[in-house]
Design a protein around this motif. Structure first.
Motif, PDB file in Angstrom:
ATOM      1  N   PRO A  18       0.803  -1.223   0.000  1.00 45.92           N
ATOM      2  CA  PRO A  18       0.000   0.000   0.000  1.00 45.92           C
ATOM      3  C   PRO A  18       0.836   1.274   0.000  1.00 45.92           C
ATOM      4  CG  PRO A  18      -0.169  -1.119   2.115  1.00 45.92           C
ATOM      5  CD  PRO A  18       0.515  -2.051   1.184  1.00 45.92           C
ATOM      6  N   VAL A  19       2.002   1.239   0.643  1.00 47.54           N
ATOM      7  CA  VAL A  19       2.871   2.428   0.626  1.00 47.54           C
ATOM      8  C   VAL A  19       3.370   2.693  -0.788  1.00 47.54           C
ATOM      9  CG1 VAL A  19       5.118   3.325   1.368  1.00 47.54           C
ATOM     10  CG2 VAL A  19       3.531   2.373   3.043  1.00 47.54           C
ATOM     11  N   THR A  20       3.776   1.660  -1.502  1.00 47.33           N
ATOM     12  CA  THR A  20       4.197   1.831  -2.893  1.00 47.33           C
ATOM     13  C   THR A  20       3.077   2.457  -3.715  1.00 47.33           C
ATOM     14  OG1 THR A  20       5.664  -0.093  -2.740  1.00 47.33           O
ATOM     15  CG2 THR A  20       5.048   0.629  -4.946  1.00 47.33           C
ATOM     16  N   ALA A  21       1.852   2.007  -3.491  1.00 44.56           N
ATOM     17  CA  ALA A  21       0.712   2.535  -4.237  1.00 44.56           C
ATOM     18  C   ALA A  21       0.407   3.981  -3.855  1.00 44.56           C
ATOM     19  CB  ALA A  21      -0.511   1.662  -3.978  1.00 44.56           C
ATOM     20  N   ILE A  22       0.440   4.284  -2.572  1.00 42.11           N
ATOM     21  CA  ILE A  22       0.053   5.617  -2.096  1.00 42.11           C
ATOM     22  C   ILE A  22       1.120   6.650  -2.416  1.00 42.11           C
ATOM     23  CG2 ILE A  22      -0.423   6.981  -0.020  1.00 42.11           C
ATOM     24  CD1 ILE A  22      -1.638   4.386   1.183  1.00 42.11           C
ATOM     25  N   PHE A  23       2.406   6.298  -2.257  1.00 46.16           N
ATOM     26  CA  PHE A  23       3.488   7.259  -2.479  1.00 46.16           C
ATOM     27  C   PHE A  23       3.705   7.521  -3.962  1.00 46.16           C
ATOM     28  CE2 PHE A  23       6.095   6.856   1.721  1.00 46.16           C
ATOM     29  CZ  PHE A  23       4.933   7.013   2.457  1.00 46.16           C
ATOM     30  N   SER A  24       3.600   6.495  -4.797  1.00 49.54           N
ATOM     31  CA  SER A  24       3.795   6.572  -6.250  1.00 49.54           C
ATOM     32  C   SER A  24       5.212   7.015  -6.600  1.00 49.54           C
ATOM     33  CB  SER A  24       2.784   7.517  -6.899  1.00 49.54           C
ATOM     34  OG  SER A  24       2.902   7.512  -8.310  1.00 49.54           O
ATOM     35  N   GLY A  25       5.829   6.307  -7.540  1.00 47.67           N
ATOM     36  CA  GLY A  25       7.138   6.715  -8.049  1.00 47.67           C
ATOM     37  C   GLY A  25       8.308   5.934  -7.497  1.00 47.67           C
ATOM     38  N   PHE A  26       8.125   5.246  -6.361  1.00 45.82           N
ATOM     39  CA  PHE A  26       9.212   4.455  -5.783  1.00 45.82           C
ATOM     40  C   PHE A  26       9.127   3.017  -6.269  1.00 45.82           C
ATOM     41  CE2 PHE A  26       8.761   7.899  -2.696  1.00 45.82           C
ATOM     42  CZ  PHE A  26      10.079   8.271  -2.513  1.00 45.82           C
ATOM     43  N   ALA A  27      10.288   2.414  -6.538  1.00 43.24           N
ATOM     44  CA  ALA A  27      10.320   1.012  -6.928  1.00 43.24           C
ATOM     45  C   ALA A  27       9.831   0.152  -5.770  1.00 43.24           C
ATOM     46  CB  ALA A  27      11.737   0.602  -7.320  1.00 43.24           C
ATOM     47  N   PRO A  28       8.990  -0.841  -6.040  1.00 37.19           N
ATOM     48  CA  PRO A  28       8.519  -1.711  -4.955  1.00 37.19           C
ATOM     49  C   PRO A  28       9.660  -2.328  -4.161  1.00 37.19           C
ATOM     50  CG  PRO A  28       7.223  -2.092  -6.931  1.00 37.19           C
ATOM     51  CD  PRO A  28       8.342  -1.158  -7.323  1.00 37.19           C
ATOM     52  N   SER A  29      10.750  -2.693  -4.828  1.00 35.99           N
ATOM     53  CA  SER A  29      11.869  -3.328  -4.119  1.00 35.99           C
ATOM     54  C   SER A  29      12.497  -2.393  -3.101  1.00 35.99           C
ATOM     55  CB  SER A  29      12.926  -3.800  -5.119  1.00 35.99           C
ATOM     56  OG  SER A  29      13.422  -2.710  -5.884  1.00 35.99           O
ATOM     57  N   LEU A  30      12.537  -1.088  -3.387  1.00 29.13           N
ATOM     58  CA  LEU A  30      13.104  -0.120  -2.446  1.00 29.13           C
ATOM     59  C   LEU A  30      12.220  -0.018  -1.203  1.00 29.13           C
ATOM     60  CD1 LEU A  30      15.263   2.071  -1.863  1.00 29.13           C
ATOM     61  CD2 LEU A  30      13.718   3.717  -2.953  1.00 29.13           C
ATOM     62  N   VAL A  31      10.923   0.041  -1.406  1.00 29.02           N
ATOM     63  CA  VAL A  31      10.001   0.136  -0.272  1.00 29.02           C
ATOM     64  C   VAL A  31      10.060  -1.147   0.557  1.00 29.02           C
ATOM     65  CG1 VAL A  31       7.636   0.615   0.431  1.00 29.02           C
ATOM     66  CG2 VAL A  31       8.527   1.618  -1.683  1.00 29.02           C
ATOM     67  N   GLU A  32      10.165  -2.288  -0.117  1.00 26.19           N
ATOM     68  CA  GLU A  32      10.167  -3.578   0.573  1.00 26.19           C
ATOM     69  C   GLU A  32      11.394  -3.775   1.457  1.00 26.19           C
ATOM     70  OE1 GLU A  32       9.818  -6.144  -2.758  1.00 26.19           O
ATOM     71  OE2 GLU A  32       7.669  -5.713  -3.058  1.00 26.19           O
ATOM     72  N   ARG A  33      12.487  -3.059   1.167  1.00 20.45           N
ATOM     73  CA  ARG A  33      13.660  -3.161   2.043  1.00 20.45           C
ATOM     74  C   ARG A  33      13.403  -2.551   3.411  1.00 20.45           C
ATOM     75  NH1 ARG A  33      17.713  -0.671  -2.414  1.00 20.45           N
ATOM     76  NH2 ARG A  33      17.198  -2.142  -4.084  1.00 20.45           N
ATOM     77  N   ALA A  34      12.471  -1.610   3.450  1.00 18.40           N
ATOM     78  CA  ALA A  34      12.180  -0.919   4.710  1.00 18.40           C
ATOM     79  C   ALA A  34      10.934  -1.458   5.401  1.00 18.40           C
ATOM     80  CB  ALA A  34      12.013   0.580   4.448  1.00 18.40           C
ATOM     81  N   LEU A  35       9.904  -1.731   4.628  1.00 24.21           N
ATOM     82  CA  LEU A  35       8.612  -2.115   5.198  1.00 24.21           C
ATOM     83  C   LEU A  35       8.260  -3.548   4.832  1.00 24.21           C
ATOM     84  CD1 LEU A  35       6.599   1.110   4.279  1.00 24.21           C
ATOM     85  CD2 LEU A  35       7.641   0.556   6.474  1.00 24.21           C
TER      86      LEU A  35
END
Length: 299
Positions: free
Chosen positions: A59-76
């Motif tokens: 959901p963060v990837t969807a809401i923030f828009s523009g970030f690679a899913p893999s980058l978000v997944e390293r944190a969350l």
């Protein structure tokens, strides 16, 4: 675009730099590190997503828009094993307030701006805007520096949520936006690296935009692509008017005049142009119609 819509965009240049200290100033990064998040992206995603609770990467990837899913997944969601959302919220408030205190020593001016901007934030319409709604629902801060920053967070995320709505409506959300802006006015190498996209992902999306005639063979955004960005920017401005719709022209100008010296002082942290696409702060006294504020991204 009506004048009020453009002036609302100009007002964004006065609260966006105040908000951005929480993710760029050294005091802010130190606060996240002290909370157990020394890695930049851990602090960024935890701090920005914390109002939504212990949320996951999708959901963060969807809401923030523009970030690679893999980058978000390293944190969350891993960061929530180190800090609670409440602890992340406290760290971002501590860091933001410390940053603002170092740049804005006039507590009276900060308090006036906090009161004025908090009133505007209270008028934000948050249906369909998850980040704005979550930030507006947070308890009111008593410290003027923290209260000022919290008001900017609600307004910045209100505009940001609206921007994502506009990008989705134009079918250019996510990586498409990054590529179009990189082909127009932002550094492609820096944007790819900072948003976490792999070479394969970047090239595949680039090929799709070329087939749609939005980007040319040299990687530059075409007239059609520029028009798509402009349309999204105009809709973003229209969707951002709500929080200031109750202000008459005199009240709107008074708010801008209050914010201008603070934005100018805080703006020294950022280069122009910068990776977040923020123009230089508007001067409502010398440029009352915001003629020098670009209406959309420029080539």
């Amino acid at each position: 675009m009506t004048d009020r819509q453009h002036l609302t965009r100009a007002l964004w240049t006065l609260f966006e730099p105040i908000h951005a200290v929480a993710y760029f100033a050294p005091e802010a990064r130190e606060a996240f590190a002290a909370a157990g998040l020394p890695r930049y992206w851990d602090g960024y995603f935890a701090g920005r997503a914390a109002p939504l609770g212990a949320i996951g990467a999708a959901p963060v990837t969807a809401i923030f828009s523009g970030f690679a899913p893999s980058l978000v997944e390293r944190a969350l969601p891993a960061v929530w094993e180190t800090v609670t959302p409440a602890a992340a919220l406290e760290a971002r408030s501590i860091g933001a307030a410390a940053s603002l205190r170092s740049l804005l020593p006039d507590t009276g001016a900060v308090a006036r701006a906090a009161d004025a901007l908090s009133d505007v934030a209270a008028h934000a319409d948050t249906v369909g805007r998850p980040l704005a709604a979550a930030n507006r629902a947070l308890p009111t801060e008593q410290d003027p520096y923290r209260r000022l920053w919290q008001a900017t967070a609600t307004l910045r995320e209100h505009r940001g949520d609206g921007h994502v709505i506009a990008l989705v409506a134009g079918e250019i959300a996510g990586l498409s936006t990054i590529l179009l802006r990189s082909g127009l006015d932002l550094d492609a190498t820096a944007m790819q690296r900072s948003r976490g996209w792999s070479d394969d992902e970047w090239q595949t999306a680039l090929g799709d935009l070329r087939r749609d005639d939005l980007i040319d063979g040299d990687g530059r955004t075409t007239a059609q692509g520029t028009a798509a960005l402009a349309t999204a920017e105009h809709l973003t401005n229209a969707l951002a008017v709500g929080p200031v719709a109750h202000l008459d022209d005199a009240g709107f100008r008074e708010l801008a005049v209050i914010l201008r010296p603070l934005a100018t002082a805080v703006g020294t942290l950022f280069p122009y142009p910068n990776p977040i696409g923020m123009p230089e702060p508007w001067d409502p006294e010398s440029d009352p119609l915001a003629a020098r504020i670009p209406r959309e991204p420029r080539a």
